[in-house]
Scaffold this motif. Structure first.
Motif, PDB file in Angstrom:
ATOM      1  N   GLY A  67      -4.829  10.042 -13.331  1.00  0.00           N
ATOM      2  CA  GLY A  67      -5.036  10.903 -12.169  1.00  0.00           C
ATOM      3  C   GLY A  67      -6.393  10.793 -11.510  1.00  0.00           C
ATOM      4  N   LEU A  79     -13.478  -3.578   8.252  1.00  0.00           N
ATOM      5  CA  LEU A  79     -13.082  -2.200   7.963  1.00  0.00           C
ATOM      6  C   LEU A  79     -11.659  -2.108   7.432  1.00  0.00           C
ATOM      7  CD1 LEU A  79     -14.670  -0.255  10.973  1.00  0.00           C
ATOM      8  CD2 LEU A  79     -15.555  -0.564   8.664  1.00  0.00           C
ATOM      9  N   VAL A 139       2.489   1.751  -3.451  1.00  0.00           N
ATOM     10  CA  VAL A 139       1.517   2.237  -4.441  1.00  0.00           C
ATOM     11  C   VAL A 139       1.311   3.747  -4.277  1.00  0.00           C
ATOM     12  CG1 VAL A 139      -0.941   2.176  -5.040  1.00  0.00           C
ATOM     13  CG2 VAL A 139       0.316   0.035  -4.757  1.00  0.00           C
ATOM     14  N   GLU A 140       1.135   4.177  -3.034  1.00  0.00           N
ATOM     15  CA  GLU A 140       0.944   5.608  -2.780  1.00  0.00           C
ATOM     16  C   GLU A 140       2.197   6.393  -3.185  1.00  0.00           C
ATOM     17  OE1 GLU A 140      -1.581   7.463  -2.038  1.00  0.00           O
ATOM     18  OE2 GLU A 140      -0.481   9.330  -1.698  1.00  0.00           O
ATOM     19  N   PRO A 152       0.817  -1.228   0.000  1.00  0.00           N
ATOM     20  CA  PRO A 152       0.000   0.000   0.000  1.00  0.00           C
ATOM     21  C   PRO A 152       0.850   1.278   0.000  1.00  0.00           C
ATOM     22  CG  PRO A 152      -0.931  -1.613   1.516  1.00  0.00           C
ATOM     23  CD  PRO A 152       0.400  -2.163   1.079  1.00  0.00           C
ATOM     24  N   ALA A 164      -3.140   7.744  -4.208  1.00  0.00           N
ATOM     25  CA  ALA A 164      -4.193   6.744  -4.376  1.00  0.00           C
ATOM     26  C   ALA A 164      -5.397   7.057  -3.496  1.00  0.00           C
ATOM     27  CB  ALA A 164      -3.658   5.356  -4.053  1.00  0.00           C
ATOM     28  N   ASN A 165      -5.319   8.163  -2.721  1.00  0.00           N
ATOM     29  CA  ASN A 165      -6.454   8.600  -1.900  1.00  0.00           C
ATOM     30  C   ASN A 165      -6.927   7.534  -0.909  1.00  0.00           C
ATOM     31  OD1 ASN A 165      -6.192  10.590  -3.774  1.00  0.00           O
ATOM     32  ND2 ASN A 165      -8.347  10.661  -4.368  1.00  0.00           N
ATOM     33  N   ILE A 224      -4.653  16.387 -10.038  1.00  0.00           N
ATOM     34  CA  ILE A 224      -6.046  16.817 -10.142  1.00  0.00           C
ATOM     35  C   ILE A 224      -6.509  17.420  -8.825  1.00  0.00           C
ATOM     36  CG2 ILE A 224      -6.691  15.192 -11.964  1.00  0.00           C
ATOM     37  CD1 ILE A 224      -8.226  13.717  -9.609  1.00  0.00           C
ATOM     38  N   LEU A 229       2.342   6.828  -6.999  1.00  0.00           N
ATOM     39  CA  LEU A 229       1.396   7.780  -7.591  1.00  0.00           C
ATOM     40  C   LEU A 229       1.642   9.198  -7.076  1.00  0.00           C
ATOM     41  CD1 LEU A 229      -1.787   5.543  -7.535  1.00  0.00           C
ATOM     42  CD2 LEU A 229      -0.511   6.289  -9.545  1.00  0.00           C
ATOM     43  N   GLY A 239      -8.188   0.915  -5.545  1.00  0.00           N
ATOM     44  CA  GLY A 239      -7.091   1.642  -4.898  1.00  0.00           C
ATOM     45  C   GLY A 239      -6.298   0.803  -3.927  1.00  0.00           C
ATOM     46  N   THR A 240      -5.700   1.474  -2.925  1.00  0.00           N
ATOM     47  CA  THR A 240      -4.854   0.740  -1.984  1.00  0.00           C
ATOM     48  C   THR A 240      -5.655  -0.275  -1.176  1.00  0.00           C
ATOM     49  OG1 THR A 240      -5.035   2.619  -0.491  1.00  0.00           O
ATOM     50  CG2 THR A 240      -3.005   2.440  -1.776  1.00  0.00           C
ATOM     51  N   LEU A 255     -12.558   5.977  10.544  1.00  0.00           N
ATOM     52  CA  LEU A 255     -12.199   4.750   9.810  1.00  0.00           C
ATOM     53  C   LEU A 255     -10.708   4.728   9.488  1.00  0.00           C
ATOM     54  CD1 LEU A 255     -15.079   3.794   7.356  1.00  0.00           C
ATOM     55  CD2 LEU A 255     -14.727   3.212   9.753  1.00  0.00           C
ATOM     56  N   ALA A 315      -4.606  -3.287  -2.539  1.00  0.00           N
ATOM     57  CA  ALA A 315      -3.193  -3.569  -2.237  1.00  0.00           C
ATOM     58  C   ALA A 315      -3.034  -4.177  -0.842  1.00  0.00           C
ATOM     59  CB  ALA A 315      -2.364  -2.290  -2.354  1.00  0.00           C
ATOM     60  N   ASN A 316      -3.930  -3.819   0.068  1.00  0.00           N
ATOM     61  CA  ASN A 316      -3.851  -4.345   1.434  1.00  0.00           C
ATOM     62  C   ASN A 316      -4.088  -5.849   1.520  1.00  0.00           C
ATOM     63  OD1 ASN A 316      -3.552  -2.340   3.855  1.00  0.00           O
ATOM     64  ND2 ASN A 316      -4.602  -1.196   2.255  1.00  0.00           N
ATOM     65  N   ASP A 367      -5.879   4.217   4.238  1.00  0.00           N
ATOM     66  CA  ASP A 367      -4.887   3.438   4.989  1.00  0.00           C
ATOM     67  C   ASP A 367      -3.608   4.257   5.210  1.00  0.00           C
ATOM     68  OD1 ASP A 367      -4.542   3.451   2.247  1.00  0.00           O
ATOM     69  OD2 ASP A 367      -3.740   1.425   2.134  1.00  0.00           O
ATOM     70  N   LYS A 374     -14.511  18.234  -5.911  1.00  0.00           N
ATOM     71  CA  LYS A 374     -15.354  17.538  -6.882  1.00  0.00           C
ATOM     72  C   LYS A 374     -16.109  18.547  -7.763  1.00  0.00           C
ATOM     73  CE  LYS A 374     -17.553  13.626  -8.266  1.00  0.00           C
ATOM     74  NZ  LYS A 374     -16.945  12.406  -8.780  1.00  0.00           N
ATOM     75  N   PRO A 395      -9.218   9.769  -8.976  1.00  0.00           N
ATOM     76  CA  PRO A 395      -9.021   9.413  -7.564  1.00  0.00           C
ATOM     77  C   PRO A 395      -9.196   7.922  -7.291  1.00  0.00           C
ATOM     78  CG  PRO A 395     -11.018  10.732  -7.852  1.00  0.00           C
ATOM     79  CD  PRO A 395     -10.315  10.720  -9.163  1.00  0.00           C
ATOM     80  N   GLN A 396      -8.444   7.449  -6.305  1.00  0.00           N
ATOM     81  CA  GLN A 396      -8.514   6.053  -5.850  1.00  0.00           C
ATOM     82  C   GLN A 396      -8.355   5.074  -7.003  1.00  0.00           C
ATOM     83  OE1 GLN A 396     -11.674   6.390  -2.752  1.00  0.00           O
ATOM     84  NE2 GLN A 396     -11.224   4.243  -2.429  1.00  0.00           N
ATOM     85  N   THR A 397      -7.465   5.412  -7.921  1.00  0.00           N
ATOM     86  CA  THR A 397      -7.254   4.571  -9.098  1.00  0.00           C
ATOM     87  C   THR A 397      -5.791   4.181  -9.167  1.00  0.00           C
ATOM     88  OG1 THR A 397      -8.953   5.870 -10.181  1.00  0.00           O
ATOM     89  CG2 THR A 397      -7.619   4.441 -11.587  1.00  0.00           C
ATOM     90  N   ILE A 398      -5.538   2.903  -9.074  1.00  0.00           N
ATOM     91  CA  ILE A 398      -4.165   2.404  -9.164  1.00  0.00           C
ATOM     92  C   ILE A 398      -4.150   1.314 -10.228  1.00  0.00           C
ATOM     93  CG2 ILE A 398      -3.902   2.865  -6.681  1.00  0.00           C
ATOM     94  CD1 ILE A 398      -3.739  -0.204  -6.289  1.00  0.00           C
TER      95      ILE A 398
END
Lengths: 583, 583
Positions: B115, B53, A91-92, A88, A428-429, A291, A95, B80-81, A456, B84-85, A432, A295, B117-120
């Motif tokens: 770019g 969670l 990956v972050e 994780p 990766a937003n 980006i 990116l 996303g990650t 969370l 990966a987790n 975690d 939103k 979001p939350q896209t790997i």
């Protein structure tokens, strides 16, 4: 050469080359197979070791340290799933373009894929998510293998740092016995690894500058990027053009001593008003960096059909709307500087009415939000950022968790004159690794570090809290506890599948994190009204250990409060637009 | 077809096919991009959803569930990650041959590497660590895409289960809006996916049987494997040969109602005695399943130069010493049965003296360990397993953490008549995900589940504890708390680098886990003497919620106690060998 002597010599060559290349920090978690490497690192006075127990947290801590220091940081694991836990953070880092040097110890080839304990396939373990992977030969005492180790170390640190920065992975096999005999080592090579950066062609730049000069109604969109020194450069460029700067909170343009009269900070609220979209549509958007968080701004960029988009990108392609016309690839600050020089020759003529319209609307929206916040007495997640805008001193770091906190940061943290570096994991937003990243940033910096995170995220990286105590870090963790996934209440799922919502999306857990504070020996406060929240934040900022300031809120009420504030801002935007038309 | 209708129809086809293929359980963590899939799963009454969670814990919980049920279990993440987790659990599932069906939601191709979001990059995210990867097309309403989704679902479940079982990964891209309209769906195809298993050639088997019949001084080494029904089959084979069975605690041969007079359980202590190695060297070792937990046994297998090794392997290659002569690949029980049939024709003539010698020595070692344990009044980590051997009822599950607990299990858990299934994550031997694996096993079974884990493992998977409360599981967690990495004290590092040992290897953290119990609402006891430990274990076994029974111990004292017990066992082994020689 005897095995343990060979091991010591090779590890010394490797570690010395890491330090020669400028590596100063290495995070590790305990293990047996990594023994030669950590013992080598422990002997190198130029490298500080940061011990961890959970590799996932160690990876994110290293990421935070690298972000806070703007330099490569190593993370060391033993063999097996220890290495898999880094994915994780890798990956972050990939990116978000953070220079991590991942060093995984391994069994030698003869013990792989043959049932040996703690042995997994570590070759290209992080797949496409690293810039470079290489495996070293097992130390055998030959000078060539020692030199290969030194080369790989120099190359790894240089590549992690080179444009665009990112993670690299070296796999290091060691044979038993694992405790090296140190003493012998090869002489380090003189010199250093130099890495070039892309330079744009002047004639091509002149073409872009001419285009910009022709488009008098433009905006600069400063997206997330880590360089504080971009701010004055970008302000200079925008001034020449007379463009307002829509400054993402992660652009490093919202807070700082640079001229901020072009910096707009309320466009997220402004662009929620449908009337604003046609009224404020630019001919051209000059986008810089990743980006934007907002939103509504992303939707506007998609909706504005005939708006030209010029993208300054740092080796990646941050354009999910696929609307960029020109794409200028290069390190952002040099590109902005080069474009500014080219533009000075193109003599643009700013449209002052255009700039005034954007500023008036932006200020009206900000004033409406401020007035709304001032009237609110009940706890509200977003107001934390308003309080922090006043409380954070020069040199502070502000870290926002993903999902809601970073959006509230965008909406409610106004432009301020203090030097505050603002961070979030927007590669990766992920939710975690947020706490570990923030603690890594805290470890890197001398000023106070404040993390604002949801429950969370806080839960997800619970093991990361150990670093606060272990490394005696001083950080303030503002825990926005709404018992579940607050952001989902803003999505269509909340009203379209009401029966399944709490089980599938809301996911309340009912955890009382006071026990987590006690487990990790951290200060803890749970203020419930406005002035006590402020007092608790102020106290935490000067405390001598890490403090958790928890704010309880209700997910549904949180949506209502946001909507009320946005409605208020939209009304102000409509008024400002009408006033502009009348004028 | 309208997008949301197409989404609903495709997801329904997919989920229906999963259930048709026999999938009954799916673990998930909340997310937005996975909305179509979790809403589809929630509508399928044949599939139970388990909410989590932290995806890392969810992955290991799914692994435990799959191990406890001996059937495929799905784990679902958003993009996303989050995805990966899962890598650590996927790596373990791959090496331990556990059927996991990993379903990761993703953005559609047009939003990747741009770019969003939350896209790997999720394509082949788990690299070589899954049996099969495939990406589905985004739902578009065409019947072919719906049928492709159903095929992939059937194929994924079948492949996860097929010999040798393991993890598979499907990547599922969804376009917005994400809430499907359900209603339409294609008719499910009749039939099922049938997967064959390798059948060994009878003539080749006869050759191996003839070889076995010629080697009268052999041992069966039953390594880790999950099938309880292997026990009677292997006992029958060993009886024909007159070989003792060195039964790893994870072989499912130590505990159960099968005949256990050939089952030896103290070879770990026996083979620590150097005199035993030549005296007990077999002509042949018939190895079944994964490599043994016992390090002395592994060293013996390497040291016995002229001992022939026949390996029954389940599609992998568990032979790090590279000493196997014959390797028989296939599902273990059918291979053992086939070999038994072939052997009956070869009429072996057992060497009763040989068997008697091994049994005498093994019993002497076990008796010495038992006597040593009986005399000990102070807390001792290893005795927990001795207590559990008496306390665990028929139908219980025992889970051992890696590093020390699984070794103590091997040393101190004697052969018992109760049906107890014994588990440990011995694919990659990680200290990660241990609690979640055990809770997944507890969720799968009706009898009591006991986990024995060290403090580093317990800390590493702290977030996994939430499942105990969330899913109202009844498990007993025996926490052996020696404040750090206990196993390292047994390694050369402990005395070879004494100054750096605590910082680099011992890694004390000083955590009081009573607060963790409070955080997750679990019962907690910290008994300090022998009878109160036993009482606390007995109480926890019948409690109506998950309990933590913590045993504090000292790492250095733990080494001393082990060494004293081993010395005692070795003396008994020498006596038994001498008595055997005199006789």
């Amino acid at each position: 050469m005897e095995h343990r002597t060979a091991l010591g010599a090779t590890v010394t060559a490797f570690v010395t080359a890491l330090a020669d290349a400028g590596l100063r920090h290495a995070c590790f978690a305990p293990g047996s197979r990594s023994t030669p490497l950590v013992l080598g690192l422990a002997r190198e006075p130029r490298i500080r070791l940061w011990d961890h127990l959970d590799e996932r947290s160690a990876g994110f801590f290293a990421l935070g340290l690298a972000r806070g220091l703007d330099e490569p940081v190593a993370v060391v694991t033993t063999s097996g799933t220890a290495a898999a836990n880094l994915l994780p953070a890798v990956v972050e880092a990939n990116l978000a373009q953070v220079p991590l040097v991942v060093l995984t110890a391994d069994r030698p080839p003869e013990l792989r894929d043959a049932g040996a304990p703690q042995t997994i396939d570590q070759l290209r373990l992080y797949g496409t998510h690293v810039k470079w992977f290489s495996e070293l030969p097992p130390p055998d005492g030959t000078p060539l293998v020692q030199r290969a180790a030194a080369s790989a170390a120099r190359r790894a640190v240089a590549l992690a740092r080179a444009f665009p920065p990112g993670p690299v992975h070296l796999n290091l096999p060691y044979r038993e016995p694992l405790v090296p005999h140190f003493g012998l080592s090869i002489a380090a090579p003189a010199g250093a690894v130099l890495s070039g950066t892309p330079q744009l062609d002047e004639r091509e730049l002149a073409e872009v500058a001419a285009l910009l000069a022709r488009r008098r109604r433009g905006v600069v969109l400063a997206g997330p990027q880590p360089d504080p020194a971009l701010a004055p450069a970008l302000v200079e460029l925008a001034s020449l053009l007379g463009y307002p700067i829509l400054a993402d909170p992660l652009s490093q343009l919202r807070a700082g001593p640079h001229p901020r009269d072009l910096v707009l900070d309320a466009y997220d609220a402004v662009l929620r008003e449908p009337e604003a979209l046609p009224a404020l549509q630019p001919e051209l958007v000059l986008r810089v960096g990743a980006i934007p968080t907002s939103k509504p701004l992303q939707l506007a960029l998609e909706a504005w059909e005939n708006t030209e988009q010029i993208l300054l990108a740092a080796g990646n392609w941050p354009d999910p709307a696929h609307r960029a016309s020109w794409v200028l690839q290069g390190a952002l600050r040099p590109t902005v500087r080069a474009l500014t020089r080219a533009l000075a020759l193109a003599t643009p003529r700013p449209d002052t009415d255009w700039l005034a319209r954007w500023r008036a609307v932006d200020r009206a929206a900000r004033a409406a939000l401020e007035a709304g916040l001032a009237e609110l007495d009940e706890p509200f997640e977003g107001r934390v950022f308003r309080e922090l805008a006043e409380l954070l001193p020069d040199g502070a770091a502000l870290v926002a968790g993903n999902s809601m906190p970073v959006r509230d940061l965008d909406a409610f943290f106004p432009s301020v004159p203090q030097r505050v570096r603002i961070f979030a994991n927007r590669g990766a937003n992920g939710i975690d690794g947020v706490t570990s990243t923030a603690l890594g940033i805290a470890a890197a910096r001398t000023g106070p570090t404040v993390l604002v995170t949801g429950d969370l995220s806080f839960y997800h990286d619970l093991t990361g809290l150990l670093a606060a105590r272990r490394h005696r870090l001083r950080a303030t963790i503002v825990l926005l506890h709404n018992d579940g996934g607050g952001i989902f209440s803003f999505l269509p799922q909340a009203h379209e599948v009401p029966e399944q919502f709490e089980f599938l999306f809301g996911t309340p857990h009912g955890l009382d994190f006071q026990h987590a504070a006690a487990l990790f020996g951290l200060a803890y406060a749970r203020p419930t009204d406005r002035s006590s929240v402020r007092d608790a934040l102020a106290a935490a900022l000067v405390a001598d250990r890490t403090s958790i300031v928890e704010l309880r809120s209700d997910r549904q009420r949180n949506v209502v409060l946001h909507q009320e504030l946005w409605a208020r801002a939209r009304a102000a935007v409509r008024d400002a637009l009408a006033a502009g038309t009348r004028r």
